[in-house]
Motif scaffolding. Structure first.
Motif, PDB file in Angstrom:
ATOM      1  N   ALA A   1       8.946 109.504  18.563  1.00 29.98           N
ATOM      2  CA  ALA A   1      10.140 110.017  19.040  1.00 29.98           C
ATOM      3  C   ALA A   1      10.873 111.106  18.440  1.00 29.98           C
ATOM      4  N   LEU A   2      10.582 111.352  17.091  1.00 28.12           N
ATOM      5  CA  LEU A   2      11.063 112.423  16.494  1.00 28.12           C
ATOM      6  C   LEU A   2       9.988 113.305  15.834  1.00 28.12           C
ATOM      7  N   PRO A   3       9.359 114.314  16.696  1.00 28.13           N
ATOM      8  CA  PRO A   3       8.382 115.279  16.194  1.00 28.13           C
ATOM      9  C   PRO A   3       8.877 116.229  15.003  1.00 28.13           C
ATOM     10  N   TYR A   4      10.135 116.531  15.153  1.00 29.93           N
ATOM     11  CA  TYR A   4      10.427 117.529  14.098  1.00 29.93           C
ATOM     12  C   TYR A   4      10.616 116.710  12.688  1.00 29.93           C
ATOM     13  N   LEU A   5      11.076 115.324  12.616  1.00 29.88           N
ATOM     14  CA  LEU A   5      11.007 114.925  11.540  1.00 29.88           C
ATOM     15  C   LEU A   5       9.663 114.749  10.966  1.00 29.88           C
ATOM     16  N   ASP A   6       8.898 114.072  11.824  1.00 34.25           N
ATOM     17  CA  ASP A   6       7.520 114.000  11.562  1.00 34.25           C
ATOM     18  C   ASP A   6       6.834 115.275  10.915  1.00 34.25           C
ATOM     19  N   SER A   7       7.310 116.548  11.417  1.00 35.09           N
ATOM     20  CA  SER A   7       6.904 117.790  10.972  1.00 35.09           C
ATOM     21  C   SER A   7       7.335 117.997   9.697  1.00 35.09           C
ATOM     22  N   VAL A   8       8.666 117.660   9.323  1.00 34.27           N
ATOM     23  CA  VAL A   8       9.177 117.639   7.792  1.00 34.27           C
ATOM     24  C   VAL A   8       8.575 117.000   6.917  1.00 34.27           C
ATOM     25  N   VAL A   9       8.372 115.871   7.247  1.00 28.41           N
ATOM     26  CA  VAL A   9       7.665 114.906   6.275  1.00 28.41           C
ATOM     27  C   VAL A   9       6.157 115.606   6.144  1.00 28.41           C
ATOM     28  N   LEU A  10       5.396 115.818   6.905  1.00 23.42           N
ATOM     29  CA  LEU A  10       4.165 116.233   6.800  1.00 23.42           C
ATOM     30  C   LEU A  10       4.003 117.518   5.991  1.00 23.42           C
ATOM     31  N   GLU A  11       5.042 118.402   6.494  1.00 27.66           N
ATOM     32  CA  GLU A  11       4.960 119.618   5.604  1.00 27.66           C
ATOM     33  C   GLU A  11       5.624 119.445   4.097  1.00 27.66           C
ATOM     34  N   THR A  12       6.336 118.598   4.015  1.00 23.77           N
ATOM     35  CA  THR A  12       6.642 118.434   2.475  1.00 23.77           C
ATOM     36  C   THR A  12       5.457 117.825   1.755  1.00 23.77           C
ATOM     37  N   LEU A  13       4.905 116.870   2.471  1.00 27.72           N
ATOM     38  CA  LEU A  13       3.598 116.229   1.840  1.00 27.72           C
ATOM     39  C   LEU A  13       2.389 117.164   1.588  1.00 27.72           C
ATOM     40  N   ARG A  14       2.340 118.044   2.496  1.00 27.14           N
ATOM     41  CA  ARG A  14       1.424 119.367   2.364  1.00 27.14           C
ATOM     42  C   ARG A  14       1.856 120.191   1.179  1.00 27.14           C
ATOM     43  N   LEU A  15       2.750 120.753   0.935  1.00 27.19           N
ATOM     44  CA  LEU A  15       3.201 121.614   0.089  1.00 27.19           C
ATOM     45  C   LEU A  15       3.381 120.922  -1.397  1.00 27.19           C
ATOM     46  N   HIS A  16       3.847 119.603  -1.297  1.00 33.29           N
ATOM     47  CA  HIS A  16       4.097 118.910  -2.434  1.00 33.29           C
ATOM     48  C   HIS A  16       3.899 117.546  -2.700  1.00 33.29           C
ATOM     49  N   PRO A  17       2.253 117.521  -2.757  1.00 33.85           N
ATOM     50  CA  PRO A  17       1.476 116.267  -2.779  1.00 33.85           C
ATOM     51  C   PRO A  17       1.837 115.763  -4.032  1.00 33.85           C
ATOM     52  N   PRO A  18       2.279 114.344  -4.397  1.00 36.46           N
ATOM     53  CA  PRO A  18       2.705 113.780  -5.724  1.00 36.46           C
ATOM     54  C   PRO A  18       1.530 113.888  -6.604  1.00 36.46           C
ATOM     55  N   VAL A  19       0.176 113.947  -6.281  1.00 39.14           N
ATOM     56  CA  VAL A  19      -0.799 113.935  -7.287  1.00 39.14           C
ATOM     57  C   VAL A  19      -1.782 114.967  -6.740  1.00 39.14           C
ATOM     58  N   GLY A  20      -1.798 116.161  -7.716  1.00 37.28           N
ATOM     59  CA  GLY A  20      -2.510 117.244  -7.469  1.00 37.28           C
ATOM     60  C   GLY A  20      -3.771 117.365  -7.253  1.00 37.28           C
ATOM     61  N   GLU A  21      -4.485 116.318  -7.777  1.00 36.36           N
ATOM     62  CA  GLU A  21      -6.014 116.650  -7.684  1.00 36.36           C
ATOM     63  C   GLU A  21      -6.773 115.288  -7.778  1.00 36.36           C
ATOM     64  N   THR A  22      -8.142 114.893  -7.286  1.00 34.41           N
ATOM     65  CA  THR A  22      -8.909 113.851  -7.674  1.00 34.41           C
ATOM     66  C   THR A  22      -9.851 114.080  -8.341  1.00 34.41           C
ATOM     67  N   THR A  23     -10.188 113.645  -9.405  1.00 31.88           N
ATOM     68  CA  THR A  23     -11.294 113.719 -10.412  1.00 31.88           C
ATOM     69  C   THR A  23     -12.167 112.579 -10.690  1.00 31.88           C
ATOM     70  N   ARG A  24     -13.325 112.805 -10.330  1.00 30.60           N
ATOM     71  CA  ARG A  24     -14.229 111.451 -10.584  1.00 30.60           C
ATOM     72  C   ARG A  24     -15.596 111.817 -11.121  1.00 30.60           C
ATOM     73  N   GLN A  25     -16.436 110.865 -11.485  1.00 29.58           N
ATOM     74  CA  GLN A  25     -17.650 111.106 -12.187  1.00 29.58           C
ATOM     75  C   GLN A  25     -18.857 110.578 -11.189  1.00 29.58           C
ATOM     76  N   ALA A  26     -20.019 111.145 -11.173  1.00 31.11           N
ATOM     77  CA  ALA A  26     -21.074 110.707 -10.580  1.00 31.11           C
ATOM     78  C   ALA A  26     -21.862 109.594 -11.135  1.00 31.11           C
ATOM     79  N   ILE A  27     -22.229 108.602 -10.544  1.00 32.49           N
ATOM     80  CA  ILE A  27     -22.970 107.579 -11.329  1.00 32.49           C
ATOM     81  C   ILE A  27     -24.416 107.545 -10.997  1.00 32.49           C
ATOM     82  N   VAL A  28     -24.684 108.420  -9.962  1.00 35.33           N
ATOM     83  CA  VAL A  28     -26.033 108.731  -9.553  1.00 35.33           C
ATOM     84  C   VAL A  28     -26.181 110.170  -8.975  1.00 35.33           C
ATOM     85  N   ASP A  29     -27.408 110.827  -8.979  1.00 31.71           N
ATOM     86  CA  ASP A  29     -27.548 112.062  -8.496  1.00 31.71           C
ATOM     87  C   ASP A  29     -27.217 112.065  -7.079  1.00 31.71           C
TER      88      ASP A  29
END
Length: 553
Positions: free
Chosen positions: A381-409
């Protein structure tokens, strides 16, 4: 023999480490094993560090990756220490594939797992494969919609407690208004909320009570770190043993784990005593209640003692993604209070920068009068609140990247043909076993190729029209086309918890208070280096964000 000719323990350790290092370097340089598809990318700046120093030292690695992606293509590679290589995925089809294959093909590297073990033990954040699958399944009921619906009142209670404290500060402020460090208070409201929601324990930090949890996290200040700590960042991927060197930061991390373990043990015993006298479904459905059930011999998904201990520590600071190196369980059981407080602070920063958007959000929220929206209303029922939250998470993700290592080809598809280093045009690439692969969350969330020309601007309105806009962002999987919560089998378990807390607290604050910077909306915001980078006003010590806070008339 004189002392000059005697070898001490430290000398032996240095010689052993040097021999091990030389062996690894020679093996890497002389290796003829498959390197997978050779990709274009920026040249190395150093045989010792590759481009690690440039990436680590960049104010925003996402912008650096964007620059390279524009030059070398949406899938490229960068040189790392001692002729190592890291593949960077910026193509949506490749990114979707990568996250879908977490736990089976792409896992955390030895350095990350060593750091996680030092901080939180060998719980779900550390686990891989079947162990992770089993532990995640055991904890999933604590984050169901039914459970979060019940916990929403906890978030509101903490928010209104914060409101009362701020009103007292404003009442005693000088005529020009109250200056409040909002990040400091966001830390408190987030910690008290997770304490009650996860353990039925009130840390009372909103009332000024000392918190060993907050103090332990504050000790993980990475600014002004020494040379050895920097080397862990620069060389740790190639040489994971660096995570266990007795340097200051590693000692602080282990001390944090000991502190968390002690607090978690106390809370666990307290909950166990209460549970023996009270039969309440909410106890069993809580995070700590599920751990108690997992300790029982007849539990369907039995955890061993080490796993349960680690979960106590992780769940103590549960709630956000944040998923933190340590990326995979930020969303649900790691550093929850940290990432929640950081995201709330970023939302207030962006709304203080654009008063018209702050007023628009306030107008939407006040449709409920003095009544708090229900959990269902927060979600629909609060689309603009939802938009503000999503836009904050889009611009400012707490974690900047995901780094992993391949264990197989692995063969990774791409959404459009790319040109390899040899000039061949391909529609998929081969990732060789042991290759380091990174997805930049900040790049994917802020790329103009996916989000349009205003991708780097705070524009909540984009979410109101996204369904009808021909943006490539819709090719990205994840929550609402964001990978802030990751995706695939290690997607954020606490996503609903995080969103409910974020929306509940922000709705109370915006309905009752106005926010502005004392020096105007152009106040410079920089990042303070810590376990998770925090926003701060330039020139402020630590992660401080002072704002002028006033009552809504």
């Amino acid at each position: 023999m004189t002392p000059v000719h005697q070898l001490g323990v430290s000398d032996v350790l240095i010689l052993a480490a040097s021999f091990w290092l030389v062996t690894k370097v020679v093996r890497r340089i002389t290796s003829r094993s498959s390197q997978g598809t050779k990709l274009n990318g920026p040249p190395s700046e150093s045989l010792l560090f590759g481009l690690n120093r440039k990436v680590v030292g960049a104010p925003d690695s996402g912008l650096l990756y964007q620059e390279w992606a524009a030059r070398y293509g949406p899938v490229f590679e960068i040189p790392t220490a001692f002729r190592g290589r890291k593949v960077i995925l910026c193509d949506p089809k490749a990114v979707n594939h990568f996250y879908s294959m977490e736990r089976t093909i792409y896992i955390k590297g030895k350095l990350v797992r060593a750091v996680v073990a030092n901080l939180f033990g060998r719980g779900i954040l550390w686990a891989e494969g079947e162990s992770h699958k089993r532990q995640r399944k055991a904890l999933t009921p604590a984050f169901s919609n039914a459970a979060i619906r019940r916990l929403t009142e906890v978030f509101y209670d903490s928010a209104h407690k914060l409101k009362a404290h701020w009103e007292a500060i404003i009442d005693n402020a000088p005529p020009e208004g109250a200056i409040i460090d909002v990040e400091h208070w966001m830390n408190r409201v987030a910690l008290d909320s997770i304490g009650i929601a996860g353990f039925s324990h009130d840390f009372q930090t909103l009332d000024g009570r000392y918190s060993a949890v907050a103090a332990a996290f504050d000790s993980l200040n990475f600014e002004g770190q020494g040379i050895l700590s920097t080397l862990v960042f620069l060389l740790g991927t190639q040489f994971p043993f660096l995570a266990n060197l007795p340097i200051k930061r590693n000692r602080i991390q282990k001390n944090l784990r000991r502190t968390m373990s002690g607090i978690a043990d106390e809370l666990l015993e307290s909950t166990r005593r209460e549970k023996s006298h009270v039969t309440d479904e909410t106890v069993d459905r809580s995070i700590i209640g599920l751990l108690l059930k997992a300790e029982e011999e007849d539990a369907e998904l039995r955890m061993d003692e080490a796993e349960v201990l680690a979960q106590r520590v992780e769940c103590l600071i549960t709630g956000w993604c944040a998923l933190s190196r340590m990326h995979t369980f930020w969303c649900s059981t790691l550093t929850g209070y940290e990432t929640t407080s950081i995201s709330l602070t970023w939302a207030l920063i962006e709304l203080a920068r654009q008063p018209e958007k702050q007023a628009k959000l306030r107008e939407e929220i006040t449709q409920f009068g003095a009544t708090d929206p229900t959990w269902d209303q927060l979600g629909s029922a609060l689309p603009y609140l939802d938009s503000v939250v999503l836009e904050t998470l889009r611009l400012h993700p707490p974690v900047g990247e995901t780094t992993r290592q391949a264990i197989v080809d692995d063969v990774v598809p791409v959404s459009e043909p790319i040109t390899t280093a040899s000039g061949k045009v391909v529609d998929s690439i081969v990732i060789a076993k042991d290759t380091i692969v990174t997805v930049s969350i900040r790049l994917m969330n802020q790329s103009e190729a996916f989000w349009g020309a205003n991708a780097k601007e705070f524009q909540p309105e984009r979410w109101l029209t996204l369904a009808d806009d021909p943006l490539r962002a819709k090719e990205i999987q994840g929550h609402r086309h964001l990978i802030t919560f990751l995706d695939g089998p290690r997607t954020c378990l606490g996503k609903s918890f995080a969103l409910a807390e974020f929306k509940a607290v922000l709705s109370v604050l915006i309905r009752n208070f106005t926010f502005e910077f004392p020096d105007g909306p152009e106040t410079e915001i920089v990042r303070h280096r810590a376990l998770i980078p925090r926003p701060k006003v330039a020139g402020q010590p630590g992660g401080n964000v002072p704002m002028r806070v006033g009552r809504v008339e």
